[in-house]
Design a protein around this motif. Structure first.
Motif, PDB file in Angstrom:
ATOM      1  N   UNK A  15      34.462  55.944  12.487  1.00  7.22           N
ATOM      2  CA  UNK A  15      34.834  55.575  13.860  1.00  7.22           C
ATOM      3  C   UNK A  15      35.166  56.813  14.671  1.00  7.22           C
ATOM      4  N   UNK A  16      35.863  57.757  14.072  1.00 11.02           N
ATOM      5  CA  UNK A  16      36.188  59.001  14.760  1.00 11.02           C
ATOM      6  C   UNK A  16      34.905  59.777  15.088  1.00 11.02           C
ATOM      7  N   UNK A  17      33.957  59.804  14.157  1.00  9.61           N
ATOM      8  CA  UNK A  17      32.692  60.498  14.428  1.00  9.61           C
ATOM      9  C   UNK A  17      31.979  59.871  15.630  1.00  9.61           C
ATOM     10  N   UNK A  18      31.966  58.551  15.683  1.00 12.54           N
ATOM     11  CA  UNK A  18      31.299  57.867  16.802  1.00 12.54           C
ATOM     12  C   UNK A  18      32.002  58.166  18.121  1.00 12.54           C
ATOM     13  N   UNK A  19      33.327  58.222  18.104  1.00 11.74           N
ATOM     14  CA  UNK A  19      34.066  58.518  19.327  1.00 11.74           C
ATOM     15  C   UNK A  19      33.816  59.951  19.799  1.00 11.74           C
ATOM     16  N   UNK A  20      33.638  60.882  18.861  1.00  7.08           N
ATOM     17  CA  UNK A  20      33.334  62.264  19.246  1.00  7.08           C
ATOM     18  C   UNK A  20      31.984  62.346  19.943  1.00  7.08           C
ATOM     19  N   UNK A  21      31.065  61.467  19.559  1.00  9.99           N
ATOM     20  CA  UNK A  21      29.761  61.429  20.252  1.00  9.99           C
ATOM     21  C   UNK A  21      29.935  60.849  21.654  1.00  9.99           C
TER      22      UNK A  21
END
Length: 890
Positions: A156-162
Motif C-alpha cells: 500500500x505504501x508503494x502504491x501511495x508513493x506512485x
C-alpha cells in the motif's frame, strides 16, 4: 517512549535533545519488534475479517495506529539517534502503517517532504555531529525506501508513493542530463554504420564528455538503490518504472525509455583511456533491471529483447573483427573484388563493416589457393611453400588434433600440452558412518578377515592350489599386518562393542578438466580482480559449469610420462592437504582413503542415489569415468607406499587371496569350526566383500590367474595388452565374490542399513533423492521387518525361521543394490587396465553407465538378475541372504 528508553539506557534520567546514542540494546529490541509486527499484522487482519465485531475492532485498532506513527515521527525530530538505531527505526516505519491506506498516505507524504534528491550524496557519517535535523530525517526515509521489504503490508505504501509522484520525481532525477545516445566507447550499443557515414573525432569526444558529466552527478547511486527497493516484487511499481505500455523497444539506440537508459548503463564499463568512471552504476542498473523482471512478464519481455539486441550486435562485431584479422593474415595480396583505392568503412568501435563482396572475395582467394595446390600435386610440379600457401597455414596443418579431455581454460589437453598435468574439478565431502552401521574400518578393508584366518586349512584343502596360491600369501600378509597399529586396533575393536563413527571421504565430479597450472593462474586472477574478487573455489565453480567443487583430482595415467615430477608432487600435495583438512587429521594411508572413496561411489550408484545432490551437478557418466581415474591414483599410492609402508601395500594386494582362501574354507565340507575366531572370519568375509572385489580388479586384472597370483602395479606387463585376459582372477572366481556380496546384503538389511551412508542433508524433508533412471519397486509384504527381534539381534540363531526368507521375491529390495554393484564390478573387470587413455576411459565409462542404468530400470528382481548375468540358483541366493541376516554380531 522507545526513544526515551534508549536515552535512559545511556545514563540520562530524562530525554534530552542532541545526545548521541550508540551501541544501545534498544536497537536489538526494535529489531525484534519488526519481526513481531510482521506476524501480528496477518493475525490482526484475520481477526478483523472473521470476528463478529470486526468493524469496531478495526476502528479501534486504526485509532491506535494513527497515534503510533505520528508519535514516532515526532520523536525523530526531537531526539538525536545514532546511525545503527536510526536504520532500525527506518525498517520499522513501513510496518507501522499496517497496510492501511490512511497511514500509508501520511507516511508517503513524509517521504516527499523530507527526501531532497539533490542532497542524496550528503555524508551520513557526520550527521550525529550535525545540527541539521532535516538531514537525519532524510537519511531515515532514504534507508526506509532502500530496505523496504517485499511483503504485502508495504505494498500500500508503494502504491501511495506512485500516486503522490515520488517515483515519478525520482525517475526524472535519474534521467536529468542523460545523453540521448549510448556511450561511444561501448561498441555493441552503437547503431550500425551505413555506407560512408563516419563519426568525427570531435563528435566522439563531445559525447564522451557528456557521459562523463552524467556519471559524476551526485546521488545517482542512492537513487538507483531506492528504485530497487521500491519495485521489489511489486507489479504496479515495476510496470510504472518500466513504462511497459508506452515504451517502444524497436530502437535501442536512442533514449526512448527508462529501460533503454538502464540497459546502456549496465552494458558500459569504465573508459580508462579518457578517465571516465561509471562509479558503480553498472551493477546497480543491472540489479534494477533484474528486479523489474521478477514476476512481471511485460517487463521481462522488454528487458530480454534489449539484452538480446545487444548480444546479437556483439556477435556481429566479433564476426567483423574476425574477418579483418583474416584479411591481415592473408598473404595473397588484395582480396578479390576489392578495389585498389576502395575504403573500408569503419565505425566508432574501430571494427570493419565487412560486406558480402569482401567476405566472398576472401573465400574465393582461399579456394584458388587450395585448387592450385591440388593441381600442382596432380601435375607433379614442385613449388616452394611461399608460392603455394602462407607459413601460418603450414604451421596449422602440422598441428595435431586434440583428443580426450581438454582444459576448461586453455582448451588444450594431453596432445598439445603433454608436459602440463591435467586434473578434474571434483567435490569431496566427509562421511561419518557409525561402527554398528557398517563403519568399522578394519572390517571393511579386510584386516579382520586376514587376521582371523585359521592356522591351517581343512584336510580337504591341504596340498591344493588354495593353499599355495591363496592361503600361504594371505597368512604372510596377515603376519605383517599384525605388527602394525591398524592390525592391533582391528583386533581390539573386534572384541568390543562401540557405536563410535568412522570418517571417510566420498568424491563426485561433473567431469570438467583443468590444467593445474591454468587453475593456479586463474586463482590468482580471481583473487586480484579489481571489481569482483572471488575465492579460489568460487571462481573454480564458474569454470566448472557452475557446479560446486573444492578439490582438483590429478588425472594419473600412463600419458603423464612427460609431466615434470615436481608438478605431480605439487598436485598430489594440494590434494592431500584438502583431504586432511576435511577429515580433521592426516589420513593414515592415502591408498586406503582412495579405495574407500571408490567403494562409496559404487555404493551410491548401486542404491540409485542422486550423485549431483551435493554439488549441484555431475552425471552418472562423469562419475563412472571418475572410478577409473581414482583406481589409477590408488595404483600410484600403492607404488609409492611399497617403500614407506610395505605392510599396507601387502595388505591391499593380498586381500583378494585372503578373501578367496576364507571363502574356500567356509565352503569346505569338513570345516566345522564354530569358535570365536571362525565367527570373526565369517564376519570379515562378508564386510570385506566389496573392497576385495575392488582390489581384485585393481591388482589382478592384467594377467591370467594361472600365470601369477598378482602383477606388480605399474609393471611392464600391464602395458602390452589392450584388453583384460580371459582367465583373470575375477572371471574365474566371481561366484565367490557374488556369494559374499549377497550375504553382505542380508547382513546390511538386518543391521538397518538401507543406503550408502553418503546421502546429503539437502532436501531431506522431501525424501531421498534418487537417480532419474531409478525405477521404484514396491516392498514385498512378506519381507522381514527391519528392526524385529529375530533380525536385529535378540534372536540371532540361524534356526530362527522368523528371520528367514523363502523366495527371491521376498528379499528383492534387499538384493537390488548388491546385484547392481556386482553388475558394475563385472563390467569394470571387463574393461579396466592400467594403460588406458582418456578416450578409452570415456568409452568404458559409457558401457558402465549402460549396465548400471539397465539395472536401475529393471522392473523386478527377475529382470535385474538377468541383466546382471547372475547364474546362482534361487536356493543358493536365499541361503546366502539368510546366512547374512542371521550372522552372529560381535
Amino acid at each position: 517512549e522507545v526513544n526515551n528508553a534508549a536515552d535512559a539506557d545511556n545514563g540520562n534520567s530524562c530525554p534530552t535533545r542532541n545526545v548521541p546514542i550508540g551501541n544501545n540494546p534498544t536497537a536489538d529490541a526494535l529489531q525484534e519488534l519488526i519481526e513481531t509486527l510482521a506476524s501480528d499484522i496477518s493475525t490482526e487482519e484475520s481477526k478483523r475479517t472473521n470476528t463478529a465485531g470486526g468493524i469496531v475492532e478495526s476502528i479501534e485498532h486504526e485509532e491506535v495506529d494513527e497515534s503510533t506513527l505520528p508519535m514516532l515521527l515526532s520523536s525523530l525530530k526531537t531526539i538525536s539517534l545514532s546511525p545503527p538505531l536510526r536504520k532500525v527505526i527506518a525498517k520499522l516505519l513501513p510496518f507501522l502503517t499496517y497496510g492501511q491506506v490512511a497511514q500509508s498516505k501520511a507516511l508517503a507524504s513524509h517521504f516527499i517532504t523530507h527526501i531532497n534528491f539533490e542532497c542524496l550524496s550528503i555524508d551520513t557519517s557526520a550527521e550525529i555531529e550535525s545540527e541539521n535535523t532535516n538531514v537525519v530525517l532524510m537519511n531515515t526515509f532514504v534507508d526506509a525506501a532502500i530496505h523496504l521489504p517485499p511483503v504485502p503490508v508495504c505494498d500500500t505504501l508503494r502504491s501511495e508513493l506512485i500516486r503522490q509522484g515520488f517515483v515519478s520525481n525520482l525517475k526524472s532525477f535519474l534521467l536529468r542530463g542523460i545523453p540521448s545516445y549510448p556511450p561511444p566507447w561501448s561498441a555493441a550499443l552503437l547503431p550500425k554504420v551505413i555506407g560512408e557515414t563516419m563519426v568525427t573525432k570531435d563528435s566522439k569526444e563531445t559525447k564522451e564528455t557528456e557521459w562523463q558529466i552524467y556519471y559524476s552527478r551526485n546521488g545517482l547511486q542512492t537513487g538507483f538503490q531506492i528504485l530497487i527497493g521500491l519495485c521489489k516484487e511489486h507489479n504496479e511499481t515495476q510496470s510504472y518504472i518500466a513504462e511497459v505500455e508506452e515504451a517502444s523497444m524497436e530502437d535501442a539506440n536512442t533514449a526512448s525509455s527508462f529501460l533503454v537508459v538502464c540497459h546502456w548503463i549496465e552494458s558500459t564499463s569504465d573508459n580508462n583511456v579518457v578517465d571516465i568512471s561509471t562509479n558503480g552504476l553498472g551493477i546497480l542498473a543491472e540489479t534494477l533491471l533484474d528486479t523489474l523482471s521478477q514476476d512481471n512478464e511485460g517487463c521481462e519481455t522488454n528487458i530480454r529483447a534489449l539484452r538480446q539486441h545487444t548480444r546479437d550486435r556483439k556477435k556481429e562485431l566479433a564476426e567483423e573483427r574476425r574477418s579483418k584479422a583474416l584479411v591481415r593474415m592473408s598473404s595473397f595480396g588484395p582480396l578479390v573484388g576489392a578495389g585498389i583505392g576502395q575504403k573500408t568503412p569503419v565505425g566508432i568501435s574501430g571494427g570493419v563493416a565487412a560486406d558480402s563482396t569482401t567476405v566472398g572475395g576472401m573465400f574465393s582467394a582461399l579456394s584458388n589457393v587450395f585448387s592450385s595446390r591440388n593441381k600442382s600435386s596432380n601435375d607433379n610440379i614442385s613449388s616452394t611453400p611461399n608460392d603455394s600457401k602462407p607459413a601460418w597455414m603450414l604451421e596449422m596443418e602440422e598441428m595435431e588434433d586434440e583428443t580426450g579431455l581438454t582444459c576448461a581454460v586453455c582448451q588444450e589437453g594431453r596432445t598439445l600440452q603433454p608436459s602440463e598435468l591435467l586434473g578434474v574439478y571434483a567435490y569431496v565431502k566427509k562421511v561419518s558412518i557409525p561402527n554398528d552401521k557398517g563403519g568399522r574400518r578394519g572390517y571393511l578393508d579386510g584386516a579382520l578377515l586376514l587376521l582371523s584366518l585359521p592356522y591351517s586349512l581343512p584336510a580337504s584343502l591341504q596340498g591344493t592350489a588354495v593353499e599355495d596360491d591363496w592361503f600361504i600369501p594371505a597368512k604372510s600378509a596377515a603376519s605383517a599386518l599384525k605388527n602394525t597399529s591398524h592390525g592391533a586396533s582391528t583386533l581390539s575393536a573386534a572384541s568390543s562393542v562401540s557405536s563410535r563413527p568412522s570418517y571417510f571421504l566420498t568424491t563426485v565430479t561433473s567431469g570438467n578438466a583443468i590444467h593445474c597450472s591454468c587453475h593456479a593462474r586463474a586463482r590468482s586472477a580471481d583473487r586480484n580482480h579489481p571489481k569482483a574478487p572471488k575465492s579460489e573455489w568460487e571462481g573454480a565453480s564458474l569454470r566448472n559449469s557452475r557446479v560446486s567443487c573444492n578439490v582438483i583430482l590429478p588425472l594419473i595415467t600412463h600419458q603423464n610420462s612427460k609431466v615434470p615430477v615436481m608438478s605431480l608432487e605439487n598436485a598430489l600435495g594440494d590434494h592431500h592437504t584438502i583431504t586432511s583438512n576435511l577429515l580433521g587429521s592426516q589420513p593414515k594411508s592415502m591408498l586406503w582413503l582412495m579405495l574407500h572413496d571408490v567403494r562409496f561411489l559404487l555404493l551410491r550408484m548401486s542404491y540409485g542415489e542422486a550423485l549431483n545432490a551435493d554439488c549441484g551437478g555431475g552425471s552418472l557418466t562423469s562419475n563412472c569415468a571418475l572410478i577409473y581415474y581414482m583406481l589409477f591414483m590408488a595404483d600410484l599410492f600403492a607404488r609409492d607406499a611399497e617403500h614407506d609402508s610395505p605392510a599396507t601395500v601387502q595388505h591391499a594386494k593380498h586381500l583378494t587371496t585372503g578373501f578367496l582362501a576364507a571363502s574356500s574354507i567356509i565352503r569346505a565340507s569338513d570345516y566345522k569350526d564354530e569358535s570365536m575366531n571362525s565367527q570373526r572370519m565369517r564376519r570379515g568375509l562378508v564386510d570385506a566383500a566389496p573392497m576385495a572385489s575392488i582390489c581384485c580388479i585393481l591388482f589382478n586384472n592384467s594377467t591370467n590367474d594361472d600365470e601369477s597370483s598378482f602383477v606388480s602395479s605399474g609393471g611392464s606387463n600391464n602395458l602390452i595388452t589392450n584388453a583384460p585376459p580371459p582367465k583373470r582372477r575375477w572371471e574365474l572366481h566371481k561366484d565367490h565374490f557374488l556369494s559374499a556380496l549377497i550375504r553382505c546384503a542380508g547382513q546390511r538389511y538386518a543391521s538397518g542399513i538401507d543406503s550408502s551412508g553418503c546421502e546429503t542433508s539437502r532436501g531431506s524433508s522431501m525424501g531421498r533423492l534418487r537417480s532419474s533412471s531409478f525405477n521404484d519397486w514396491e516392498s514385498s509384504s512378506s519381507e522381514p521387518k527391519r528392526g524385529s527381534s529375530s533380525v536385529v539381534g535378540r534372536n540371532r540363531q540361524s534356526s530362527s525361521n522368523n528371520a528367514n526368507v523363502s523366495s527371491v521375491e521376498d528379499c528383492a529390495a534387499t538384493l537390488r543394490p548388491t546385484i547392481t554393484m556386482f553388475a558394475a564390478l563385472d563390467q569394470l573387470s571387463k574393461d579396466f587396465l592400467l594403460n588406458m587413455d582418456d578416450e578409452k576411459i570415456e568409452e568404458c565409462a559409457e558401457r558402465l553407465v549402460e549396465v548400471i542404468e539397465k539395472c536401475q530400470k529393471a522392473d523386478n528382481i527377475r529382470t535385474l538378475l538377468s541383466e546382471a548375468n547372475v547364474t546362482l540358483s534361487d536356493s543358493r541366493i536365499i541361503e546366502e541372504v539368510n546366512c547374512g541376516m542371521n550372522m552372529n554380531r560381535t
